[in-house]
Structures are given as C-alpha cells and as structure tokens.
Design an enzyme around this catalytic site. Structure first.
Site, PDB file in Angstrom:
ATOM      1  N   LYS A   1     -17.933  66.764  88.128  1.00  0.00           N
ATOM      2  CA  LYS A   1     -15.890  66.170  88.282  1.00  0.00           C
ATOM      3  C   LYS A   1     -15.351  67.049  87.392  1.00  0.00           C
ATOM      4  O   LYS A   1     -15.184  67.909  85.760  1.00  0.00           O
ATOM      5  CB  LYS A   1     -16.088  65.164  87.129  1.00  0.00           C
ATOM      6  CG  LYS A   1     -14.432  64.603  86.986  1.00  0.00           C
ATOM      7  CD  LYS A   1     -14.251  63.683  88.377  1.00  0.00           C
ATOM      8  CE  LYS A   1     -12.859  63.686  88.560  1.00  0.00           C
ATOM      9  NZ  LYS A   1     -12.113  64.398  89.380  1.00  0.00           N
TER      10      LYS A   1
ATOM     11  N   GLN B   1     -14.868  71.735  81.109  1.00  0.00           N
ATOM     12  CA  GLN B   1     -14.690  70.594  81.355  1.00  0.00           C
ATOM     13  C   GLN B   1     -16.213  69.474  80.915  1.00  0.00           C
ATOM     14  O   GLN B   1     -15.240  68.263  80.928  1.00  0.00           O
ATOM     15  CB  GLN B   1     -14.655  70.179  82.931  1.00  0.00           C
ATOM     16  CG  GLN B   1     -14.254  69.095  83.316  1.00  0.00           C
ATOM     17  CD  GLN B   1     -12.699  69.065  83.678  1.00  0.00           C
ATOM     18  OE1 GLN B   1     -12.064  70.755  84.261  1.00  0.00           O
ATOM     19  NE2 GLN B   1     -11.454  68.023  83.544  1.00  0.00           N
TER      20      GLN B   1
ATOM     21  N   LYS C   1     -14.519  68.010  77.277  1.00  0.00           N
ATOM     22  CA  LYS C   1     -13.365  67.301  77.538  1.00  0.00           C
ATOM     23  C   LYS C   1     -13.708  65.978  78.142  1.00  0.00           C
ATOM     24  O   LYS C   1     -13.539  64.338  77.724  1.00  0.00           O
ATOM     25  CB  LYS C   1     -12.366  68.146  79.061  1.00  0.00           C
ATOM     26  CG  LYS C   1     -11.407  67.507  78.879  1.00  0.00           C
ATOM     27  CD  LYS C   1     -10.657  67.908  80.042  1.00  0.00           C
ATOM     28  CE  LYS C   1     -10.095  69.443  80.233  1.00  0.00           C
ATOM     29  NZ  LYS C   1      -8.874  69.628  80.605  1.00  0.00           N
TER      30      LYS C   1
ATOM     31  N   LYS D   1     -16.253  72.765  88.486  1.00  0.00           N
ATOM     32  CA  LYS D   1     -14.416  73.805  88.386  1.00  0.00           C
ATOM     33  C   LYS D   1     -14.783  73.721  89.525  1.00  0.00           C
ATOM     34  O   LYS D   1     -15.600  74.388  90.136  1.00  0.00           O
ATOM     35  CB  LYS D   1     -14.298  74.806  87.373  1.00  0.00           C
ATOM     36  CG  LYS D   1     -12.650  74.164  87.192  1.00  0.00           C
ATOM     37  CD  LYS D   1     -11.800  72.946  86.884  1.00  0.00           C
ATOM     38  CE  LYS D   1     -10.328  73.166  86.709  1.00  0.00           C
ATOM     39  NZ  LYS D   1      -9.548  73.197  85.934  1.00  0.00           N
TER      40      LYS D   1
ATOM     41  N   GLY E   1      -6.930  68.075  91.300  1.00  0.00           N
ATOM     42  CA  GLY E   1      -6.381  69.379  91.826  1.00  0.00           C
ATOM     43  C   GLY E   1      -6.404  69.529  89.494  1.00  0.00           C
ATOM     44  O   GLY E   1      -7.173  69.805  88.833  1.00  0.00           O
ATOM     45  N   ASP E   2      -5.835  70.683  89.932  1.00  0.00           N
ATOM     46  CA  ASP E   2      -5.467  71.700  88.972  1.00  0.00           C
ATOM     47  C   ASP E   2      -4.130  73.381  89.484  1.00  0.00           C
ATOM     48  O   ASP E   2      -3.329  72.384  90.147  1.00  0.00           O
ATOM     49  CB  ASP E   2      -6.310  72.251  88.770  1.00  0.00           C
ATOM     50  CG  ASP E   2      -6.620  73.234  86.996  1.00  0.00           C
ATOM     51  OD1 ASP E   2      -6.367  72.845  86.572  1.00  0.00           O
ATOM     52  OD2 ASP E   2      -6.335  75.000  87.253  1.00  0.00           O
TER      53      ASP E   2
ATOM     54  N   THR F   1      -1.543  63.447  82.422  1.00  0.00           N
ATOM     55  CA  THR F   1      -2.123  64.496  81.404  1.00  0.00           C
ATOM     56  C   THR F   1      -0.962  64.826  80.560  1.00  0.00           C
ATOM     57  O   THR F   1      -1.352  65.150  79.123  1.00  0.00           O
ATOM     58  CB  THR F   1      -2.491  65.777  82.706  1.00  0.00           C
ATOM     59  OG1 THR F   1      -3.603  65.292  83.760  1.00  0.00           O
ATOM     60  CG2 THR F   1      -2.980  66.875  81.751  1.00  0.00           C
TER      61      THR F   1
ATOM     62  N   ASN G   1       2.385  70.172  87.627  1.00  0.00           N
ATOM     63  CA  ASN G   1       2.354  68.672  86.905  1.00  0.00           C
ATOM     64  C   ASN G   1       2.266  68.233  85.528  1.00  0.00           C
ATOM     65  O   ASN G   1       2.827  67.309  84.969  1.00  0.00           O
ATOM     66  CB  ASN G   1       0.970  68.431  87.686  1.00  0.00           C
ATOM     67  CG  ASN G   1       0.635  67.413  87.528  1.00  0.00           C
ATOM     68  OD1 ASN G   1      -0.199  66.715  86.443  1.00  0.00           O
ATOM     69  ND2 ASN G   1       1.066  65.887  87.851  1.00  0.00           N
TER      70      ASN G   1
ATOM     71  N   SER H   1      -8.893  60.374  86.720  1.00  0.00           N
ATOM     72  CA  SER H   1      -9.008  60.550  87.872  1.00  0.00           C
ATOM     73  C   SER H   1     -10.430  59.186  87.691  1.00  0.00           C
ATOM     74  O   SER H   1     -10.639  59.605  88.528  1.00  0.00           O
ATOM     75  CB  SER H   1      -9.593  62.059  87.426  1.00  0.00           C
ATOM     76  OG  SER H   1      -8.757  62.956  88.012  1.00  0.00           O
TER      77      SER H   1
HETATM   78  P1  NDP Z   1       0.481  73.720  88.654  1.00  0.00           P
HETATM   79  O1  NDP Z   1       0.041  74.291  89.521  1.00  0.00           O
HETATM   80  O2  NDP Z   1       1.514  72.018  88.881  1.00  0.00           O
HETATM   81  O3  NDP Z   1       1.635  74.071  87.589  1.00  0.00           O
HETATM   82  C1  NDP Z   1       1.447  75.608  87.071  1.00  0.00           C
HETATM   83  C2  NDP Z   1       2.776  75.876  86.434  1.00  0.00           C
HETATM   84  O4  NDP Z   1       2.431  76.801  85.243  1.00  0.00           O
HETATM   85  C3  NDP Z   1       4.148  76.463  87.037  1.00  0.00           C
HETATM   86  O5  NDP Z   1       5.103  76.041  85.878  1.00  0.00           O
HETATM   87  C4  NDP Z   1       3.197  77.968  87.690  1.00  0.00           C
HETATM   88  O6  NDP Z   1       4.676  78.973  87.509  1.00  0.00           O
HETATM   89  C5  NDP Z   1       3.052  78.579  86.066  1.00  0.00           C
HETATM   90  N1  NDP Z   1       1.903  79.557  85.852  1.00  0.00           N
HETATM   91  C6  NDP Z   1       0.707  79.607  85.771  1.00  0.00           C
HETATM   92  N2  NDP Z   1      -0.142  80.623  86.303  1.00  0.00           N
HETATM   93  C7  NDP Z   1       0.782  80.971  85.644  1.00  0.00           C
HETATM   94  C8  NDP Z   1       0.134  82.010  85.117  1.00  0.00           C
HETATM   95  N3  NDP Z   1      -1.038  83.028  85.434  1.00  0.00           N
HETATM   96  N4  NDP Z   1       1.485  82.774  84.117  1.00  0.00           N
HETATM   97  C9  NDP Z   1       2.606  81.695  84.202  1.00  0.00           C
HETATM   98  N5  NDP Z   1       2.802  81.358  84.717  1.00  0.00           N
HETATM   99  C10 NDP Z   1       1.602  80.651  85.040  1.00  0.00           C
HETATM  100  O7  NDP Z   1      -0.881  73.173  87.568  1.00  0.00           O
HETATM  101  P2  NDP Z   1      -0.778  72.196  86.478  1.00  0.00           P
HETATM  102  O8  NDP Z   1       1.067  71.560  85.978  1.00  0.00           O
HETATM  103  O9  NDP Z   1      -1.807  70.918  87.025  1.00  0.00           O
HETATM  104  O10 NDP Z   1      -1.691  73.827  85.406  1.00  0.00           O
HETATM  105  C11 NDP Z   1      -1.331  73.423  83.819  1.00  0.00           C
HETATM  106  C12 NDP Z   1      -2.696  73.366  83.478  1.00  0.00           C
HETATM  107  O11 NDP Z   1      -2.932  72.283  82.719  1.00  0.00           O
HETATM  108  C13 NDP Z   1      -3.975  74.769  83.872  1.00  0.00           C
HETATM  109  O12 NDP Z   1      -4.222  75.168  82.529  1.00  0.00           O
HETATM  110  C14 NDP Z   1      -4.451  73.615  83.841  1.00  0.00           C
HETATM  111  O13 NDP Z   1      -5.449  73.698  84.395  1.00  0.00           O
HETATM  112  C15 NDP Z   1      -4.021  72.014  82.755  1.00  0.00           C
HETATM  113  N6  NDP Z   1      -4.188  71.206  83.324  1.00  0.00           N
HETATM  114  C16 NDP Z   1      -4.294  70.856  84.483  1.00  0.00           C
HETATM  115  C17 NDP Z   1      -4.678  69.156  85.198  1.00  0.00           C
HETATM  116  C18 NDP Z   1      -3.935  68.382  85.649  1.00  0.00           C
HETATM  117  O14 NDP Z   1      -4.326  67.390  85.464  1.00  0.00           O
HETATM  118  N7  NDP Z   1      -2.953  68.921  86.809  1.00  0.00           N
HETATM  119  C19 NDP Z   1      -5.364  68.477  83.490  1.00  0.00           C
HETATM  120  C20 NDP Z   1      -5.700  69.590  82.481  1.00  0.00           C
HETATM  121  C21 NDP Z   1      -5.443  70.385  81.941  1.00  0.00           C
HETATM  122  P3  NDP Z   1       4.265  79.555  89.529  1.00  0.00           P
HETATM  123  O15 NDP Z   1       4.666  78.339  89.836  1.00  0.00           O
HETATM  124  O16 NDP Z   1       5.207  80.833  88.862  1.00  0.00           O
HETATM  125  O17 NDP Z   1       2.801  79.815  89.183  1.00  0.00           O
HETATM  126  O1  2IT Z   2      -8.423  70.522  83.435  1.00  0.00           O
HETATM  127  C1  2IT Z   2      -8.476  69.511  84.026  1.00  0.00           C
HETATM  128  O2  2IT Z   2      -8.716  68.764  83.636  1.00  0.00           O
HETATM  129  C2  2IT Z   2      -7.942  68.703  85.384  1.00  0.00           C
HETATM  130  N1  2IT Z   2      -7.942  69.560  86.480  1.00  0.00           N
HETATM  131  C3  2IT Z   2      -7.974  67.512  85.716  1.00  0.00           C
HETATM  132  C4  2IT Z   2      -9.581  67.431  86.546  1.00  0.00           C
HETATM  133  C5  2IT Z   2      -9.986  65.641  86.678  1.00  0.00           C
HETATM  134  O3  2IT Z   2     -10.917  65.701  87.460  1.00  0.00           O
HETATM  135  O4  2IT Z   2      -8.555  65.346  86.878  1.00  0.00           O
END
Ligand code: NDP
Ligand code: 2IT
Length: 451
Positions: free
Chosen positions: A91, A112, A115, A127, A166-167, A211, A242, A383
C-alpha cells in the site's frame, strides 16, 4: 554503533550506491533502533532480519509510451516498488514528477512500511510513479498517460495484492483515469484496488483532507504533551498541494495563523494570514501558480526560489513550520535559520522533508519534531478506511471518518511518545516512531518464517 547494525548499513551502502535518498531513509531508521537490535541480536542476525527489512520484496519498472496532443509519441518510465507485504497488501501512493527515480521510489516505499505499521491497520508498504511531468499537460494528455501507465500496472496490483493511491502530481483526476482503465481491463468493479477515488464512484469522505488534518491532530497531541498549543501561533507552510492546503485549513481551525504557502517557483508571505479559499481556487480549480495570489492580495509578498539555493520560506519568522512539499526541502542552513527565528516545532507533512543534519540539529536544539512517517500517516490510514468501506459496500459520513482519523493520530502519537520514553529518548519522536514501528514489523517478520 552495534557491530551487526554497522555491517548491515555498510552492506546496504555498497548494494545501493548512488541511491542517496534511499540510504538517507535507511540510515535514519537503523540509526534509531540500536537498543532493540542489541536486545535481540542473535535472533536478528541468524534470521538476517535487518538484511531482509532493507531489501524490497519486488521492484517493477516498465515503459510508458503515450501520444501527446501534437501527435508525437513520448516515453516515460513507470515504477512500482512492492517493499513489504508483512502486515497487509502492499500500500502506498503514486508520484508523477520529473525527479522520480529508483532511489526516490525506494526511499518512499521503505518509509511507507514503517508509517503503515504505525497506523495500526493491516497495510504493507509500497510506492510507485513515473518521471512524467504533469505540468503544462492537457487533460487529454494526462488521461492518455494514466491509461498507458495502468495498462502495464494492472497486472501487478489488486485489492488484496497492492493498492496504489495519490502522491505528488497524482490527485483525484489521475486516480479517476487510472481506475477507469483498470476497471475496463479487468471487466470488474474492484473498488478497493485504488484509494483517493472521487466520492461519486467509491471514494471515502475526508480522504482528501486526511493527510493535512492528520498532521494537525498529531501536532496538537505533541504540543499538548509539552504544555503548548496551536492557538495564536504563527505557522509557515510550504507547498500548496493536497497536504499543504488541508494542513493549513486545520491549523487555522485550531486558532493558528498561517502566513505562507509555496510551490516550486516561490512562496507567498501574507502576514495577515493566508486567504485559503483563494489558494484552493488557484491550485485545485485553475491548476495555476501560487504567484497569482498577489493579483488578489497585492500586499502579500512573493519570494522567488533561486535555483540551487534554499527556499526563502524558511527565513520567515514563525512559531511552527510545516514542510508539506517534498523531500529534503529543509537543509541544515534552513534549520539554523528556523532556530534563530525562534521556531518551537516542525511538523513534517511531506515525506522526509528535512535532511539528516537538519533533523539532528533541530533535535539538538530541543525543537519538537513530528516525523513524517508518524505525522503524515493520516492519509494512508484514511486510505485503509476507504478500502474497508469498499469491502463492506458501505459509506461512513465525513464526521465518522474524521473521528476515526483523529483516534488513529492520537494513538500514533502515543506509540511514538511511549517508545521514546521507554528507550530513554524522551521528546525525540523521530526515534520513538522508528522504534515503535520497527518492533511491530520485526515481530511480524519473525512470526512468518524465512520469506
Ligand atoms: P501535490 O502534488 O498535491 O502538491 C505538491 C506541492 O509541493 C506543490 O505545491 C508542488 O509545487 C510542491 N513541490 C513538489 N515538488 C517540489 C519540489 N521538488 N520543490 C519545490 N516544491 C515542490 O502533492 P501532495 O500534497 O500530495 O504531497 C506533498 C508531500 O506530502 C509529498 O512529500 C508527499 O510524498 C507527501 N504525502 C502525501 C500524502 C497524500 O495523501 N497526498 C500522504 C503523505 C505524505 P509545484 O506545483 O510547483 O510542483
Ligand atoms: O506518502 C503517503 O503516505 C501517501 N502518499 C499516501 C498513500 C496512500 O496509500 O494513501
């Protein structure tokens, strides 16, 4: 360091040379668990427990050909790292970003496992993703890419086998296209094969918020344990995706003032407090850039990122920092700046947002650090709640899901706190998270024999 631990670390470095992010994640976990390893050394050695823990069960890479709007064929590389099925089906999310490579996939898959163990729910660790860059692509290009990606991925996943979500770069739109293609190939509605689905075809209420909300639930617990709270605090949030948006939303609901948000081009600083509805409009609806915030709020400052330099966001004075963008976004220099400016806590919404030396520095300075594998576990936990609703063919209300999420985050904080206290690391929740999750996984590994 313990000799066995050192041996495994050295071997891991040799076997994965050049995979810097992966080695960083392994170093952090192995560096925290010495007392547990010492107490069980003979058994762990004999069963090669650590060697098995750092070797993914399976890594799949594949070609993803697709045709762009001009008729040109493009080729990207797809990945799925099925790291561990010890405590449940693989997952973890899918990331679409040009920086994606095997090291990043392995670090995320490795994190992961731990976590997911902390959530207390039956989910293994994985992943996946691609070096595909969604920026500037049309909706049809995104759809064609997702369909091609799933045309290979489908054979490796399943609701009892591996459940992606997603991520970065993969949200509701992408999950929809991926799900549609999976369903078409399989000729079956297997709702639990992907999570983060839209509510109208099998998603869970509160998954989108989970998250970010979960991060704030964890922060609330961590601050309360140290006689602090979010009320009246100034918060800097990085990212505007997100995780960032819903972390900011819940922080504001808890009485904090969020003054920044960013994307990879730069950050906005609005000392009056961010207008979150505007950020949602720019990012969720228009898929625009954060700079556009200034068109509506000309008094907000826009600080541009400079290539090769630290993000200016960490130079802004605040009580709490919530890195919610990407890995290694807080360097040692940025950590020093935060401390200089009087930060009291750092809550990791992104995965591994601090470099190792930044984390060590923050801990040395007694800053409260909420480590990503615990603090951002609310997303994957919800999830798992989505999967259980799909299996039951039933839906919970938003409030029901949020209440479950809150309880899970409280329990995760307790597990980290208890482990930190038990192993003489009071207040070090980084060590607490690693020890608590490792012990559970080690027991599961021993129970299942040599597999
Ligand atoms: P999104 O794609 O929704 O948003 C990512 C954000 O981070 C955007 O604002 C993006 O800017 C910025 N970003 C991405 N890469 C870079 C970079 N290399 N340098 C600077 N800014 C960057 O992703 P999420 O919000 O889902 O994910 C954000 C973080 O949270 C990640 O580390 C992810 O692994 C983690 N995460 C996500 C979860 C989820 O449920 N979605 C769960 C747990 C952790 P830009 O648009 O310019 O790329
Ligand atoms: O990093 C993370 O924990 C996520 N992107 C969410 C993974 C999931 O299966 O909901």
């Amino acid at each position: 360091m313990n000799e066995y631990l050192q041996k495994v670390l050295t071997q891991t470095e040799q076997n994965n040379a050049n995979e810097l992010e992966y080695l960083q994640a392994v170093n952090e976990v192995l560096g925290s668990i010495e007392p547990v390893v010492e107490a069980n050394e003979d058994l762990y050695k004999k069963t090669a427990l650590l060697e098995r823990m750092v070797e993914p069960e399976r890594i799949i890479t594949f070609r993803v050909p697709w045709v762009d709007d001009s008729g040109q064929t493009q080729v990207n590389r797809g990945y799925r790292v099925q790291f561990s099925s010890l405590i449940g089906p693989y997952k973890g999310g899918l990331r679409f970003h040009p920086s994606v490579n095997q090291s990043i996939m392995k670090f995320l898959g490795f994190e992961q496992i731990f976590k997911n163990a902390l959530t207390g729910l039956p989910i293994g660790g994985a992943k996946g993703g691609s070096n595909f860059d969604p920026k500037g692509k049309s909706d049809n290009e995104i759809m064609r890419f997702c369909q091609s990606f799933m045309t290979e991925l489908y054979r490796h996943i399943g609701q009892d086998v591996d459940v992606p979500a997603g991520d970065i770069g993969v949200g509701g739109r992408e999950i929809g296209y991926l799900f549609g293609q999976y369903k078409r190939i399989r000729n079956a509605y297997e709702g639990g094969v992907l999570t983060g689905k839209d509510i109208c075809y099998g998603g869970s209420l509160a998954r989108k918020e989970a998250t970010g909300y979960g991060l704030i639930f964890f922060m609330r617990e961590m601050l309360a344990a140290n006689n602090l709270s979010l009320e009246g605090k100034t918060v800097i949030v990085s990212g505007s995706g997100n995780v960032a948006i819903y972390a900011a939303e819940k922080a504001i609901l808890n009485g904090a003032k969020v003054v920044t948000m960013s994307d990879s081009n730069g950050c906005i600083y609005d000392p009056n407090g961010i207008d979150l509805n505007l950020v949602k409009q720019i990012k969720e609806v228009e898929r625009g850039r954060i700079k556009e915030y200034q068109k509506v709020h000309p008094n907000a400052q826009y600080l541009k990122n400079n290539a090769g330099e630290d993000s200016p966001i960490w130079t802004i004075k605040a009580d709490i920092a919530l890195p919610c963008a990407t890995q290694n976004e807080i360097s040692l220099n940025s950590a020093k700046k935060l401390v200089e400016n009087g930060i009291i806590a750092v809550g990791e919404g992104a995965n591994m947002p601090c470099t190792s030396d930044a984390t060590n520095y923050l801990l040395e300075k007694n800053i409260l650090v909420a480590p990503s594998k615990a603090a951002n576990a609310g997303g994957v936990a919800t999830s798992a709640i989505e999967m259980s609703q799909n299996s039951m063919r039933y839906y919970y209300t938003f409030d029901e899901v949020e209440a479950k999420l809150e309880k899970i985050m409280i329990n995760i904080f307790k597990a980290c706190n208890n482990a930190a206290n038990e192993y003489n690391k009071k207040g070090n929740y980084v060590a607490g998270a690693n020890i608590a999750s490792f012990k559970k996984l080690a027991d599961a590994m021993l129970a299942q024999g040599i597999v």
